[in-house]
Design a protein around this motif. Structure first.
Motif, PDB file in Angstrom:
ATOM      1  N   ILE A  39       0.986  -1.282   0.004  1.00  0.00           N
ATOM      2  CA  ILE A  39      -0.108   0.054   0.126  1.00  0.00           C
ATOM      3  C   ILE A  39       0.999   1.218   0.019  1.00  0.00           C
ATOM      4  CG2 ILE A  39      -1.790   1.419   1.431  1.00  0.00           C
ATOM      5  CD1 ILE A  39      -2.636  -1.518   2.242  1.00  0.00           C
ATOM      6  N   ILE A  40       2.053   1.195   0.835  1.00  0.00           N
ATOM      7  CA  ILE A  40       2.906   2.366   0.916  1.00  0.00           C
ATOM      8  C   ILE A  40       3.599   2.662  -0.442  1.00  0.00           C
ATOM      9  CG2 ILE A  40       4.864   3.273   2.005  1.00  0.00           C
ATOM     10  CD1 ILE A  40       4.127   1.808   4.362  1.00  0.00           C
ATOM     11  N   PHE A  41       3.920   1.550  -0.937  1.00  0.00           N
ATOM     12  CA  PHE A  41       4.509   1.642  -2.375  1.00  0.00           C
ATOM     13  C   PHE A  41       3.707   2.063  -3.372  1.00  0.00           C
ATOM     14  CE2 PHE A  41       6.188  -0.181  -6.512  1.00  0.00           C
ATOM     15  CZ  PHE A  41       7.563   0.166  -6.321  1.00  0.00           C
ATOM     16  N   GLY A  42       2.390   1.726  -3.440  1.00  0.00           N
ATOM     17  CA  GLY A  42       1.502   2.152  -4.230  1.00  0.00           C
ATOM     18  C   GLY A  42       1.308   3.658  -4.277  1.00  0.00           C
ATOM     19  N   ILE A  43       1.301   4.197  -2.990  1.00  0.00           N
ATOM     20  CA  ILE A  43       1.109   5.593  -2.701  1.00  0.00           C
ATOM     21  C   ILE A  43       2.380   6.485  -3.432  1.00  0.00           C
ATOM     22  CG2 ILE A  43       0.847   7.441  -0.983  1.00  0.00           C
ATOM     23  CD1 ILE A  43      -0.888   5.422   0.786  1.00  0.00           C
ATOM     24  N   MET A  44       3.509   5.927  -3.118  1.00  0.00           N
ATOM     25  CA  MET A  44       4.617   6.471  -3.514  1.00  0.00           C
ATOM     26  C   MET A  44       4.622   6.564  -4.856  1.00  0.00           C
ATOM     27  SD  MET A  44       7.376   4.731  -0.840  1.00  0.00           S
ATOM     28  CE  MET A  44       8.855   5.345  -1.490  1.00  0.00           C
ATOM     29  N   SER A  45       4.237   5.362  -5.709  1.00  0.00           N
ATOM     30  CA  SER A  45       4.187   5.151  -7.182  1.00  0.00           C
ATOM     31  C   SER A  45       3.406   6.288  -7.659  1.00  0.00           C
ATOM     32  CB  SER A  45       3.912   3.886  -7.602  1.00  0.00           C
ATOM     33  OG  SER A  45       4.694   2.652  -6.998  1.00  0.00           O
ATOM     34  N   TYR A  46       2.154   6.407  -6.999  1.00  0.00           N
ATOM     35  CA  TYR A  46       1.184   7.278  -7.599  1.00  0.00           C
ATOM     36  C   TYR A  46       1.794   8.777  -7.760  1.00  0.00           C
ATOM     37  CZ  TYR A  46      -3.271  10.185  -7.997  1.00  0.00           C
ATOM     38  OH  TYR A  46      -3.970  11.254  -8.490  1.00  0.00           O
ATOM     39  N   PHE A  47       2.797   9.098  -6.927  1.00  0.00           N
ATOM     40  CA  PHE A  47       3.243  10.781  -6.840  1.00  0.00           C
ATOM     41  C   PHE A  47       4.505  10.604  -7.629  1.00  0.00           C
ATOM     42  CE2 PHE A  47       0.409  10.773  -3.397  1.00  0.00           C
ATOM     43  CZ  PHE A  47      -0.074  11.937  -3.445  1.00  0.00           C
ATOM     44  N   TYR A  48       5.121   9.538  -8.325  1.00  0.00           N
ATOM     45  CA  TYR A  48       6.205   9.567  -9.003  1.00  0.00           C
ATOM     46  C   TYR A  48       6.096   9.758 -10.466  1.00  0.00           C
ATOM     47  CZ  TYR A  48      10.526   7.802 -11.066  1.00  0.00           C
ATOM     48  OH  TYR A  48      11.831   7.712 -11.838  1.00  0.00           O
ATOM     49  N   THR A  49       6.688  10.820 -10.809  1.00  0.00           N
ATOM     50  CA  THR A  49       6.824  11.246 -12.263  1.00  0.00           C
ATOM     51  C   THR A  49       8.010  10.704 -13.275  1.00  0.00           C
ATOM     52  OG1 THR A  49       6.170  13.289 -11.434  1.00  0.00           O
ATOM     53  CG2 THR A  49       7.028  13.140 -13.857  1.00  0.00           C
ATOM     54  N   TYR A  50       7.559   9.903 -14.168  1.00  0.00           N
ATOM     55  CA  TYR A  50       8.518   9.269 -14.922  1.00  0.00           C
ATOM     56  C   TYR A  50       9.614  10.252 -15.840  1.00  0.00           C
ATOM     57  CZ  TYR A  50       6.044   4.819 -14.351  1.00  0.00           C
ATOM     58  OH  TYR A  50       5.612   3.711 -13.666  1.00  0.00           O
ATOM     59  N   THR A  51      10.940   9.937 -15.993  1.00  0.00           N
ATOM     60  CA  THR A  51      11.804  11.029 -16.398  1.00  0.00           C
ATOM     61  C   THR A  51      12.497  10.188 -17.699  1.00  0.00           C
ATOM     62  OG1 THR A  51      13.477  10.242 -14.817  1.00  0.00           O
ATOM     63  CG2 THR A  51      12.103  12.259 -14.392  1.00  0.00           C
TER      64      THR A  51
END
Length: 602
Positions: free
Chosen positions: A526-538
Motif C-alpha cells: 500500500i505504501i509503495f502504491g502511494i509512492m508510485s502514484y506521486f512518481y513522475t517518469y523521466t
C-alpha cells in the motif's frame, strides 16, 4: 613471411567464430559452473543446519538468511575493487580462488567421521564442524558476491562498439546459463544429499552434496583462467559509485555549512554540490536518488521471496514427497521456482501484457511491481493455510494449550490417549500423549506446496523483471551500475528483515508467522502504491541532452568567459588610449593659447 601471415589468419579465425569472440565461451561456461556451485550448495544448506548441526528451525533460518544477506552486500565491494584497483579480470580470478576455498571448507565441514571418535555416526565435537562451516560460508559470500557485478560486465567488454547485436545475444545466453546452472543444481544436489556415505557409519551424504559444487567451482576457475590470453582486459577507470557518494557527501556538508537563513534556498538540496561538481553529474545524481527513494519499501518483497530456501523447505520436510514414479526430496521443491520462471516469463511478455494493453489499461511498471508484491503476500497466505493442515493443537478447558505435531494427513483416523495425570503446563505433549493409529493416513503431499510456489513465482516475474526494466529506463547512461547495486542491496536488507522479525516476534505457531509476513508485505504494498502514484517518469537521455547544449558545456562556458574578458580588456584599452589623446590635445591647445597671449601682450 607467408607462413607467419597464414598463422595470423588462422589465429584470427580461431578467435572469432560467427562474429563472436571465442573468449565468451570461457565466460559462459564459467558462469554456468559458478551458478551450479552456488545454488547447489544453497539448496541443501538449511537442511544441513537442521539435521547435521542439529540446530532448531529458527536458528537454521537465521543463519541461512544471514549468509544470503552477505552474498548480496559484497557485490558493492567487488565492484569498487574491480573498477578502482584490480580490474575485472584479476578481481574475478582472485575472488574465485577465495570462493573455491570456501566451497572446499564447506564440504570438509560436513564429514561426520572427522570428529566421530567413538564411531557411532554422531560427531563428538560439533564446534569444529560449526567453525568450519561458518568459515566456508564467509569465504563463499565474499567470493560469489564479489564476482557478481564483474562477470557479466567483463563479458560485455569482449565486444567492440559496433557489435551491439552480438553483445545483446551474449547477455541472453549468459542469463540462460545462470538459469540452467541453478535449475540443474537444485535437482541434482538434493539427490546427492539423500545418498548415504561414511567411513565408520552410513549417514546422509552432505559431503557429496557440498563436494560436487566445490568441484564445479574448481572447473569454473580453471576454465576462466584458460581463456586469459584471448580476453580483452580494460584497465580500471574509477568507480562511479564512489563519485556519486562523494558528490552526495559534499552536497550535505555544503548545505550544513550554509544552514543560516541569510543564504538563499536552492531548488533541490543536491544543488549545493554545484560549487564543486559538474551540473550534469549533479542532475544524474538527482535522477538516481529519485529511483533509490522508491527502493525503500522493496526489501519486504525479498523478505518473503528468499524464505523459499528456508521456511518453505523446512515445511516440506513434514510432508510426503512420493510422486508415484519418483520420491521428491524436500529441498528439491525449490526447483518449482526456476521451472515456472522459464514458463511464465514468455507467457507474461507474449500473452498477458499485450492483452492488458489491448484492454487500454495503463499497467505501468510501478503498478506491475505493486501487483507483484500483493501476489507474493498471497503466496504466504497459502503457505499459512497449508501449515494449519500440518499442525494439530491440544487445548484444555482453561484455555491453556500445547502444540502436538504429527504427520497425519487427509483421511486418517487416530485415537489420542491423554493420561489423567497429564499436566498441560509442565508435561511434554509429545512424550505424554499416546497416538493409536486406527486408519493409515494419506499424508499431506508436497504437491500442495505448488500453489504457493506458483503465486510467489508470479509475483517474482511481475515484480523483479519489471523492477530491473524500470530501473534501467530511469537510470542515467553512466549510472546503471549504481542502481544495480541499490537493487542488490534491497535483497540483502530483505534477508536481514527475516532475522529481525523472526527473532522479535517469537510466535509459537509457524502459520502465524506466515500471516505476519504476508500482512507486513500488504502494508508495504500500500505504501509503495502511494509512492508510485506521486512518481513522475523521466527520460534520462533527454535530461542529459540538455547539458550537451553550449550553455551547459564547461569548455564553451570557459571560451565565452574568456571572450568576455578579452572584450572588456580591449574596451578598457580603447578608453585609456582615448583619454591619453584627449590629454595631449588639451596640452597642445594650452601651449598655443599661451603663445597667443604672449604675442598680444607684446
Amino acid at each position: 613471411d607467408v607462413s607467419s601471415m597464414n598463422g595470423l589468419k588462422y589465429s584470427l579465425h580461431f578467435l572469432w567464430v560467427c562474429g563472436y569472440p571465442l573468449s565468451i565461451f570461457f565466460i559462459v561456461v564459467n558462469e554456468f559452473c559458478e551458478r551450479f556451485s552456488y545454488y547447489g550448495m544453497r539448496a541443501v544448506l538449511v537442511l544441513y543446519f537442521r539435521y547435521f548441526l542439529k540446530w532448531d528451525d529458527d536458528l537454521a533460518t537465521s543463519i541461512y538468511h544471514t549468509f544470503v544477506a552477505l552474498c548480496y552486500l559484497t557485490p558493492i565491494l567487488g565492484a569498487i575493487v574491480a573498477d578502482s584497483w584490480l580490474g575485472k579480470f584479476k578481481t574475478i580470478v582472485y575472488l574465485s580462488i577465495v570462493y573455491t576455498l570456501g566451497q572446499v571448507v564447506m564440504a570438509v565441514s560436513a564429514i561426520h567421521d572427522l570428529t566421530d571418535t567413538d564411531m557411532d555416526g554422531v560427531p563428538n565435537n560439533m564446534v569444529v564442524h560449526v567453525a568450519l562451516s561458518m568459515t566456508g560460508l564467509l569465504l563463499i559470500a565474499l567470493g560469489t558476491g564479489g564476482i557478481k557485478p564483474c562477470v557479466a560486465a567483463f563479458g560485455g567488454d569482449q565486444f567492440e562498439d559496433h557489435q551491439e547485436k552480438q553483445r545483446s545475444t551474449f547477455f541472453s545466453i549468459f542469463y540462460l546459463s545462470i538459469n540452467a546452472g541453478s535449475l540443474l543444481s537444485t535437482i541434482i544436489t538434493p539427490i546427492l544429499r539423500a545418498q548415504e556415505c561414511g567411513i565408520h557409519s552410513q549417514q546422509k551424504c552432505y559431503p557429496l552434496a557440498f563436494g560436487v559444487p566445490a568441484a564445479l567451482m574448481v572447473v569454473a576457475l580453471i576454465v576462466f583462467i584458460s581463456g586469459s590470453s584471448m580476453y580483452t582486459k580494460t584497465a580500471p577507470k574509477g568507480n562511479i559509485m564512489l563519485e556519486v557518494c562523494k558528490c552526495i557527501g559534499f552536497a550535505i556538508h555544503n548545505r550544513f555549512r550554509h544552514r543560516s537563513k541569510k543564504f538563499p534556498k536552492r531548488e533541490h538540496w543536491m544543488d549545493w554540490a554545484d560549487e564543486k561538481y559538474d551540473k550534469l553529474l549533479v542532475a544524474q545524481v538527482k535522477m538516481v536518488l529519485k529511483v533509490l527513494f522508491l527502493y525503500i519499501p522493496l526489501p519486504m518483497f525479498w523478505t518473503l521471496f528468499d524464505q523459499q530456501g528456508s521456511r518453505w523447505t523446512l515445511q516440506a520436510t513434514t510432508m510426503d514427497g512420493d510422486f508415484g514414479i519418483t520420491v521428491i526430496q524436500p529441498d528439491q521443491m525449490q526447483t518449482v521456482n526456476p521451472i515456472l520462471i522459464l514458463i511464465m516469463v514468455p507467457v507474461m511478455d507474449s500473452v498477458i501484457y499485450p492483452l492488458i494493453k489491448k484492454c487500454h489499461l495503463n499497467f505501468t511498471p510501478l503498478k506491475r511491481m505493486t501487483v507483484g508484491m500483493f501476489v507474493a503476500a498471497m503466496a504466504f497466505v497459502a503457505a499459512a493455510l497449508l501449515q494449519l493442515q500440518i499442525d494439530f493443537r491440544i487445548t484444555n478447558t482453561g484455555g491453556q494449550s500445547c502444540l502436538y505435531n504429527k504427520q497425519m494427513g487427509f483421511g486418517s483416523s487416530f485415537t489420542f490417549v491423554i493420561p489423567s495425570t497429564f499436566d498441560i503446563q509442565s508435561s511434554n505433549c509429545k512424550q505424554a500423549i499416546q497416538a493409536v493409529e486406527d486408519i493409515k493416513p494419506n499424508t499431506i503431499h508436497m504437491g500442495w506446496q505448488i500453489p504457493q510456489y506458483f503465486l510467489m513465482t508470479s509475483g517474482e516475474v511481475v515484480f523483479s523483471v519489471t523492477g530491473l526494466e524500470f530501473s534501467y529506463s530511469q537510470a542515467p547512461s553512466n549510472m546503471k551500475s549504481v542502481l544495480q547495486a541499490g537493487w542488490l542491496l534491497t535483497v540483502a536488507v530483505g534477508n536481514i528483515i527475516v532475522l529481525i522479525v523472526a527473532e522479535a516476534a517469537q510466535l509459537p505457531d509457524q502459520w502465524a508467522e506466515y500471516i505476519l509476513f504476508a500482512s507486513l508485505l500488504v502494508l508495504v504494498c500500500i505504501i509503495f502504491g502511494i509512492m508510485s502514484y506521486f512518481y513522475t517518469y523521466t527520460d534520462p537521455a533527454e535530461i542529459e541532452a540538455r547539458f550537451a547544449l553550449p550553455e551547459y558545456d564547461p569548455e564553451e562556458k570557459k571560451k565565452k568567459k574568456d571572450s568576455i574578458v578579452m572584450e572588456w580588456k580591449d574596451s578598457l584599452k580603447r578608453k585609456v588610449s582615448g583619454s591619453r589623446k584627449r590629454s595631449n590635445s588639451s596640452k597642445g591647445s594650452d601651449k598655443q593659447d599661451n603663445d597667443e597671449l604672449k604675442q598680444s601682450r607684446m
